[in-house]
Design a protein around this motif. Structure first.
Motif, PDB file in Angstrom:
ATOM      1  N   MET A  65       0.294  -1.487  -0.483  1.00  0.00           N
ATOM      2  CA  MET A  65      -0.119   0.467  -0.170  1.00  0.00           C
ATOM      3  C   MET A  65       0.825   1.474   0.584  1.00  0.00           C
ATOM      4  O   MET A  65       1.735   1.460   1.028  1.00  0.00           O
ATOM      5  CB  MET A  65      -1.098  -0.043   1.377  1.00  0.00           C
ATOM      6  CG  MET A  65      -1.961   0.184   0.843  1.00  0.00           C
ATOM      7  SD  MET A  65      -3.099  -0.079   1.622  1.00  0.00           S
ATOM      8  CE  MET A  65      -2.790   0.971   3.455  1.00  0.00           C
ATOM      9  N   LEU A 115      -6.245   8.566   2.169  1.00  0.00           N
ATOM     10  CA  LEU A 115      -6.469   9.413   1.155  1.00  0.00           C
ATOM     11  C   LEU A 115      -4.912   8.938   0.281  1.00  0.00           C
ATOM     12  O   LEU A 115      -3.846   8.783   0.497  1.00  0.00           O
ATOM     13  CB  LEU A 115      -6.976  10.264   0.829  1.00  0.00           C
ATOM     14  CG  LEU A 115      -7.233  10.790  -0.691  1.00  0.00           C
ATOM     15  CD1 LEU A 115      -8.041   9.982  -0.798  1.00  0.00           C
ATOM     16  CD2 LEU A 115      -7.337  12.236  -0.617  1.00  0.00           C
ATOM     17  N   GLU A 116      -4.841   8.049  -0.314  1.00  0.00           N
ATOM     18  CA  GLU A 116      -3.947   7.288  -1.509  1.00  0.00           C
ATOM     19  C   GLU A 116      -3.317   8.160  -2.570  1.00  0.00           C
ATOM     20  O   GLU A 116      -4.401   8.249  -3.075  1.00  0.00           O
ATOM     21  CB  GLU A 116      -3.479   5.957  -1.521  1.00  0.00           C
ATOM     22  CG  GLU A 116      -2.965   5.322  -0.385  1.00  0.00           C
ATOM     23  CD  GLU A 116      -3.974   3.746  -0.566  1.00  0.00           C
ATOM     24  OE1 GLU A 116      -2.708   3.513  -1.489  1.00  0.00           O
ATOM     25  OE2 GLU A 116      -3.527   3.104   0.178  1.00  0.00           O
ATOM     26  N   LYS A 122      -5.823   7.766  -6.257  1.00  0.00           N
ATOM     27  CA  LYS A 122      -6.826   6.871  -5.188  1.00  0.00           C
ATOM     28  C   LYS A 122      -8.094   8.269  -4.886  1.00  0.00           C
ATOM     29  O   LYS A 122      -8.392   9.415  -5.024  1.00  0.00           O
ATOM     30  CB  LYS A 122      -6.797   6.103  -4.204  1.00  0.00           C
ATOM     31  CG  LYS A 122      -5.638   5.398  -4.591  1.00  0.00           C
ATOM     32  CD  LYS A 122      -6.052   4.550  -5.242  1.00  0.00           C
ATOM     33  CE  LYS A 122      -5.175   3.113  -5.693  1.00  0.00           C
ATOM     34  NZ  LYS A 122      -5.409   2.161  -6.162  1.00  0.00           N
ATOM     35  N   VAL A 123      -9.105   7.810  -5.979  1.00  0.00           N
ATOM     36  CA  VAL A 123     -10.338   8.860  -5.353  1.00  0.00           C
ATOM     37  C   VAL A 123     -11.140   7.528  -4.201  1.00  0.00           C
ATOM     38  O   VAL A 123     -11.548   6.680  -4.347  1.00  0.00           O
ATOM     39  CB  VAL A 123     -11.376   8.217  -5.803  1.00  0.00           C
ATOM     40  CG1 VAL A 123     -12.743   8.681  -6.652  1.00  0.00           C
ATOM     41  CG2 VAL A 123     -11.000   8.657  -7.958  1.00  0.00           C
ATOM     42  N   LEU A 124     -12.076   9.134  -2.965  1.00  0.00           N
ATOM     43  CA  LEU A 124     -12.586   8.499  -1.971  1.00  0.00           C
ATOM     44  C   LEU A 124     -13.640   8.723  -1.793  1.00  0.00           C
ATOM     45  O   LEU A 124     -14.262  10.529  -2.534  1.00  0.00           O
ATOM     46  CB  LEU A 124     -12.099   8.785  -1.119  1.00  0.00           C
ATOM     47  CG  LEU A 124     -12.681   8.727   0.870  1.00  0.00           C
ATOM     48  CD1 LEU A 124     -12.983   7.657   1.309  1.00  0.00           C
ATOM     49  CD2 LEU A 124     -12.157   9.937   1.880  1.00  0.00           C
ATOM     50  N   ARG A 159      -7.467  11.011 -13.360  1.00  0.00           N
ATOM     51  CA  ARG A 159      -6.734   9.751 -13.987  1.00  0.00           C
ATOM     52  C   ARG A 159      -4.932  10.838 -14.163  1.00  0.00           C
ATOM     53  O   ARG A 159      -4.248  10.150 -13.806  1.00  0.00           O
ATOM     54  CB  ARG A 159      -7.004   8.411 -14.425  1.00  0.00           C
ATOM     55  CG  ARG A 159      -7.249   7.854 -13.550  1.00  0.00           C
ATOM     56  CD  ARG A 159      -8.416   6.700 -14.329  1.00  0.00           C
ATOM     57  NE  ARG A 159      -9.376   7.107 -14.398  1.00  0.00           N
ATOM     58  CZ  ARG A 159     -10.509   6.995 -14.753  1.00  0.00           C
ATOM     59  NH1 ARG A 159     -10.648   6.996 -16.509  1.00  0.00           N
ATOM     60  NH2 ARG A 159     -12.340   7.218 -14.129  1.00  0.00           N
ATOM     61  N   ASN A 193      -3.066  12.075 -11.964  1.00  0.00           N
ATOM     62  CA  ASN A 193      -2.660  11.478 -10.763  1.00  0.00           C
ATOM     63  C   ASN A 193      -2.858  12.073  -9.476  1.00  0.00           C
ATOM     64  O   ASN A 193      -1.904  12.101  -8.434  1.00  0.00           O
ATOM     65  CB  ASN A 193      -1.640  10.774 -10.809  1.00  0.00           C
ATOM     66  CG  ASN A 193      -1.304   9.036  -9.934  1.00  0.00           C
ATOM     67  OD1 ASN A 193      -2.115   8.674 -10.098  1.00  0.00           O
ATOM     68  ND2 ASN A 193       0.146   8.699  -9.129  1.00  0.00           N
ATOM     69  N   ALA A 214      -4.863  12.882  -5.955  1.00  0.00           N
ATOM     70  CA  ALA A 214      -5.309  11.916  -5.180  1.00  0.00           C
ATOM     71  C   ALA A 214      -7.610  12.732  -4.932  1.00  0.00           C
ATOM     72  O   ALA A 214      -7.333  14.260  -5.292  1.00  0.00           O
ATOM     73  CB  ALA A 214      -5.937  11.361  -3.956  1.00  0.00           C
ATOM     74  N   ASP A 229     -12.235   3.737  -4.819  1.00  0.00           N
ATOM     75  CA  ASP A 229     -10.981   2.950  -4.537  1.00  0.00           C
ATOM     76  C   ASP A 229     -12.015   3.268  -3.215  1.00  0.00           C
ATOM     77  O   ASP A 229     -11.603   1.719  -2.676  1.00  0.00           O
ATOM     78  CB  ASP A 229      -9.923   3.113  -4.444  1.00  0.00           C
ATOM     79  CG  ASP A 229      -9.492   3.582  -6.034  1.00  0.00           C
ATOM     80  OD1 ASP A 229      -9.844   3.261  -6.683  1.00  0.00           O
ATOM     81  OD2 ASP A 229      -9.004   5.090  -6.652  1.00  0.00           O
ATOM     82  N   GLN A 230     -12.511   3.913  -3.004  1.00  0.00           N
ATOM     83  CA  GLN A 230     -12.756   3.540  -1.762  1.00  0.00           C
ATOM     84  C   GLN A 230     -13.712   4.420  -0.121  1.00  0.00           C
ATOM     85  O   GLN A 230     -14.311   5.446  -1.894  1.00  0.00           O
ATOM     86  CB  GLN A 230     -11.875   3.796   0.053  1.00  0.00           C
ATOM     87  CG  GLN A 230     -10.477   3.532   0.007  1.00  0.00           C
ATOM     88  CD  GLN A 230     -10.111   3.515   0.912  1.00  0.00           C
ATOM     89  OE1 GLN A 230      -8.432   4.600   1.354  1.00  0.00           O
ATOM     90  NE2 GLN A 230      -9.821   2.035   1.647  1.00  0.00           N
ATOM     91  N   ASP A 285     -12.433  -0.251   1.066  1.00  0.00           N
ATOM     92  CA  ASP A 285     -12.636  -0.578   0.141  1.00  0.00           C
ATOM     93  C   ASP A 285     -13.924  -0.423  -0.950  1.00  0.00           C
ATOM     94  O   ASP A 285     -14.770  -1.371  -0.272  1.00  0.00           O
ATOM     95  CB  ASP A 285     -11.149  -1.337  -0.770  1.00  0.00           C
ATOM     96  CG  ASP A 285     -11.517  -3.049  -0.521  1.00  0.00           C
ATOM     97  OD1 ASP A 285     -11.091  -3.059  -0.007  1.00  0.00           O
ATOM     98  OD2 ASP A 285     -12.685  -2.926  -1.527  1.00  0.00           O
TER      99      ASP A 285
END
Ligand SMILES: Nc1ncnc2c1ncn2[C@@H]1O[C@H](COP(=O)(O)OP(=O)(O)OP(=O)(O)O)[C@@H](O)[C@H]1O
Ligand SMILES: [Mg+2]
Length: 328
Positions: A1, A32-33, A36-38, A203, A206, A208, A224-225, A239
């Protein structure tokens, strides 16, 4: 991760009102990575916007973040000076608001408003900032951007305004984009286009993204989460596949059932759970959802459930729901 780019820990935001203390956000944590999309979901008043505003320190008085940490690249945003915060806002962490008309200034041209951030944060001169604003307008799908750059907001349609705001938000290629129901003010057909645009850009850069939405179809497609909020608290978090496949909190289960019932995920509204949400002003002890919960037991009115987390990081706050496997 990957190492998270944002880590929110135990954040609480309250409004001191005459009627009492409104606990708009009452101990929210998530990570939040990068890239990625939360998605944050929950009924009206559950604290989604205040969560976003708290991260960027844009909560209006008498609201105040009273507890917690918002760690961005190891810095706690809540402890920065206003000046340091201004450098991050609009540059590294950018926000797209719900209503594009109130977010744009009617007396400046669209191009000037996009260029403003580029000049302030990236030190571009007037000509370079204008050229980049035109490029950005083209990127977000505004036809004839060289000419439209000099239009004022009222000369743009609702969808075009939202595109322009997205252009302003991504101008500095932020690490984090926060979009608070960015399409609710728009026609249904335009909504899908704008969401697709946001997702494509996110995307491509890149970045978040934290996307606040009422639409579980959007969550299923983009997240994603997912963080499910209820009355200022986390009901469930994890997730997206796990939460959709194995929802734990009775509130999340209700949301999922509302999709199945409608058989049309895109239009699934969160309102379809019977009963009214709790307004958390001087809330009584216990779980905020117990009044509407089909599974409530005695304990639910005595103590608020603490979040439980399984090994995979799937978290939920419910006395009744069962944990899979061992607790992490
Ligand atoms: N400026 C304010 N003054 C007083 N109370 C506020 C203020 N802003 C938000 N609140 C309260 O905080 C709580 C959380 O509000 P918030 O706007 O975060 O809800 P939300 O989940 O974004 O709802 P919606 O889906 O309608 O946008 C609500 O009870 C709301 O009334
Ligand atoms: Mg809101």
């Amino acid at each position: 991760m990957a190492e998270p780019i944002l880590r929110v820990e135990g954040m609480k935001t309250q409004f001191k009102l005459r009627a009492g203390t409104l606990k708009a956000v009452d101990g929210i944590s998530f990570t939040l990575e990068p890239g990625k999309v939360l998605c944050i979901v929950g009924e009206s008043g559950s604290g989604k916007s205040v969560t976003a505003q708290s991260i960027l320190r844009l909560v209006e008085p008498p609201g105040r973040v009273v507890e917690g940490r918002v760690l961005y690249r190891d810095k706690d945003l809540l402890t920065l000076s206003e000046r340091e915060m201004e450098r991050i806002r609009g540059d590294r962490i950018c926000m797209v608001f719900q209503d594009p008309m109130t977010s744009l200034n009617p007396v400046f041209t669209i191009g000037e408003q996009i260029a403003e951030g580029l000049r302030a944060h990236q030190g571009l001169n007037r000509a370079a900032a204008r050229a980049r604003a035109i490029e950005l307008l083209k990127l977000v799908g505004i036809p004839n951007p060289e000419a439209r750059c000099d239009d004022y907001p009222h000369q743009f349609s609702g969808g075009m305004r939202q595109r322009a705001l997205i252009a302003a938000a991504i101008a500095c290629e932020p690490d984090i984009l926060i979009a608070d129901e960015p399409t609710t003010a728009l026609d249904v057909t335009i909504q899908a286009q704008i969401l697709k645009l946001l997702a494509d850009l996110q995307r491509r850069l890149n970045s978040a993204m934290i996307l606040i939405t009422h639409d579980l179809g959007v969550v299923a497609n983009l997240a994603d989460q997912v963080l499910v909020m209820y009355a200022g608290r986390m009901a469930e978090y994890g997730d997206v596949q796990t939460v959709f496949r194995d929802p734990k909190h009775p509130y999340t289960v209700g949301l999922m059932n509302s999709i199945i019932r409608l058989e049309e995920p895109r239009d699934a509204e969160l309102r379809s759970i019977p009963g009214a949400p709790l307004v958390p002003i001087n809330p009584p002890p216990g779980c905020g959802f117990r009044f509407r919960c089909p599974k409530a037991i005695e304990r639910c009115s005595q103590e608020a459930p603490e979040p439980r987390v399984d090994r995979q990081g799937h978290a939920f706050a419910c006395h009744v729901a069962e944990l899979n496997g061992a607790q992490a």
